[in-house]
Motif scaffolding. Sequence first.
Motif, PDB file in Angstrom:
ATOM      1  N   ASP A  49       0.790  -1.320   0.070  1.00  0.00           N
ATOM      2  CA  ASP A  49       0.030   0.091  -0.199  1.00  0.00           C
ATOM      3  C   ASP A  49       0.802   1.222   0.010  1.00  0.00           C
ATOM      4  OD1 ASP A  49      -2.436   1.564  -0.006  1.00  0.00           O
ATOM      5  OD2 ASP A  49      -2.083   1.748   2.350  1.00  0.00           O
ATOM      6  N   ASP A  50       1.938   1.308   0.848  1.00  0.00           N
ATOM      7  CA  ASP A  50       2.886   2.403   0.997  1.00  0.00           C
ATOM      8  C   ASP A  50       3.308   2.615  -0.520  1.00  0.00           C
ATOM      9  OD1 ASP A  50       2.238   2.580   3.541  1.00  0.00           O
ATOM     10  OD2 ASP A  50       4.207   1.547   4.339  1.00  0.00           O
ATOM     11  N   GLN A  53       0.724   4.154  -3.004  1.00  0.00           N
ATOM     12  CA  GLN A  53       0.677   5.659  -2.807  1.00  0.00           C
ATOM     13  C   GLN A  53       1.948   6.424  -3.329  1.00  0.00           C
ATOM     14  OE1 GLN A  53      -2.342   6.450  -1.674  1.00  0.00           O
ATOM     15  NE2 GLN A  53      -2.797   4.435  -1.559  1.00  0.00           N
ATOM     16  N   LYS A  54       3.074   5.880  -2.968  1.00  0.00           N
ATOM     17  CA  LYS A  54       4.399   6.512  -3.509  1.00  0.00           C
ATOM     18  C   LYS A  54       4.168   6.734  -4.797  1.00  0.00           C
ATOM     19  CE  LYS A  54       8.379   4.573  -2.766  1.00  0.00           C
ATOM     20  NZ  LYS A  54       9.622   4.079  -1.957  1.00  0.00           N
ATOM     21  N   LEU A  55       4.087   5.648  -5.630  1.00  0.00           N
ATOM     22  CA  LEU A  55       3.912   5.587  -7.039  1.00  0.00           C
ATOM     23  C   LEU A  55       2.562   6.546  -7.592  1.00  0.00           C
ATOM     24  CD1 LEU A  55       4.575   1.808  -8.200  1.00  0.00           C
ATOM     25  CD2 LEU A  55       6.045   3.652  -8.241  1.00  0.00           C
ATOM     26  N   LYS A  56       1.632   6.363  -6.926  1.00  0.00           N
ATOM     27  CA  LYS A  56       0.445   7.555  -7.165  1.00  0.00           C
ATOM     28  C   LYS A  56       0.769   8.853  -7.181  1.00  0.00           C
ATOM     29  CE  LYS A  56      -3.603   5.482  -5.894  1.00  0.00           C
ATOM     30  NZ  LYS A  56      -4.678   5.174  -5.350  1.00  0.00           N
ATOM     31  N   PRO A  79      -8.902  -4.107  -0.911  1.00  0.00           N
ATOM     32  CA  PRO A  79      -8.888  -3.208   0.103  1.00  0.00           C
ATOM     33  C   PRO A  79      -8.218  -1.943  -0.237  1.00  0.00           C
ATOM     34  CG  PRO A  79      -8.606  -5.429   0.976  1.00  0.00           C
ATOM     35  CD  PRO A  79      -8.728  -5.504  -0.411  1.00  0.00           C
ATOM     36  N   TYR A  80      -7.043  -2.214  -1.293  1.00  0.00           N
ATOM     37  CA  TYR A  80      -6.198  -1.143  -1.358  1.00  0.00           C
ATOM     38  C   TYR A  80      -6.641  -0.405  -2.730  1.00  0.00           C
ATOM     39  CZ  TYR A  80      -3.742  -3.512   2.265  1.00  0.00           C
ATOM     40  OH  TYR A  80      -3.720  -3.790   3.458  1.00  0.00           O
ATOM     41  N   GLY A  81      -7.519  -0.846  -3.420  1.00  0.00           N
ATOM     42  CA  GLY A  81      -7.868  -0.149  -4.767  1.00  0.00           C
ATOM     43  C   GLY A  81      -6.706  -0.511  -5.937  1.00  0.00           C
ATOM     44  N   ILE A  82      -6.083  -1.293  -5.879  1.00  0.00           N
ATOM     45  CA  ILE A  82      -5.032  -1.952  -6.739  1.00  0.00           C
ATOM     46  C   ILE A  82      -5.675  -2.597  -8.026  1.00  0.00           C
ATOM     47  CG2 ILE A  82      -2.924  -2.941  -7.264  1.00  0.00           C
ATOM     48  CD1 ILE A  82      -2.000  -1.949  -4.262  1.00  0.00           C
ATOM     49  N   GLU A  83      -5.391  -2.091  -9.192  1.00  0.00           N
ATOM     50  CA  GLU A  83      -6.258  -3.277 -10.096  1.00  0.00           C
ATOM     51  C   GLU A  83      -5.164  -4.308 -10.586  1.00  0.00           C
ATOM     52  OE1 GLU A  83      -7.144  -0.878 -13.809  1.00  0.00           O
ATOM     53  OE2 GLU A  83      -7.786   1.062 -12.403  1.00  0.00           O
TER      54      GLU A  83
END
Length: 174
Positions: A49-50, A53-56, A79-83
């Motif tokens: 998740d970290d 978020q860093k990439l996003k 839960p993390y919204g990653i496709e």
Amino acid sequence: MLFRPQYTINTIYNLDPKQLKEIGIKAVFSDLDNTLIAWNNPNSAKEMDDLNQKLKANGIKLVVISNNNAERISKVLNPYGIEFIAKARKPLPTGINEELKKLNLNKDEVMMVGDQLMTDIPAANRAGVKSVLVEPLVKTDKWNTRINRFFEKFIFAFLKMRKPVTFKETLQNG
């Protein structure tokens, strides 16, 4: 060469978004098990998740390309919204090509990161995207991956004859 990664790094978590942007990366495609999370601990997702978020925050999309089934992957990623792309059929480039088209990205804008020479790297190389080999997060594997690891030893030996494959904390040419 089919099995030679373009880049190596010891872990996906050491990827530097600024460096990725400098080389034109707009999306990081990643394997799931032993690349983003330990295969035997799907609850080890905080680092994932970290990273997401860093990439996003740097305008880079993270997408998981996995041979696992959608049920297994969605439990970890939703839960993390990653496709993700499930049943990607790696070492074929099918899943990577599907996601390239969906995101409308050029091949040189994408990097595929994985821990397996038998599946992740050939899929990336066949798709024409940048291939990145990482060390597995844990030293154990599911039974079906153990078969690949057996054959990987021979491929690593062959690659070492030409140029050793090494892993460091920063992205380097494979």
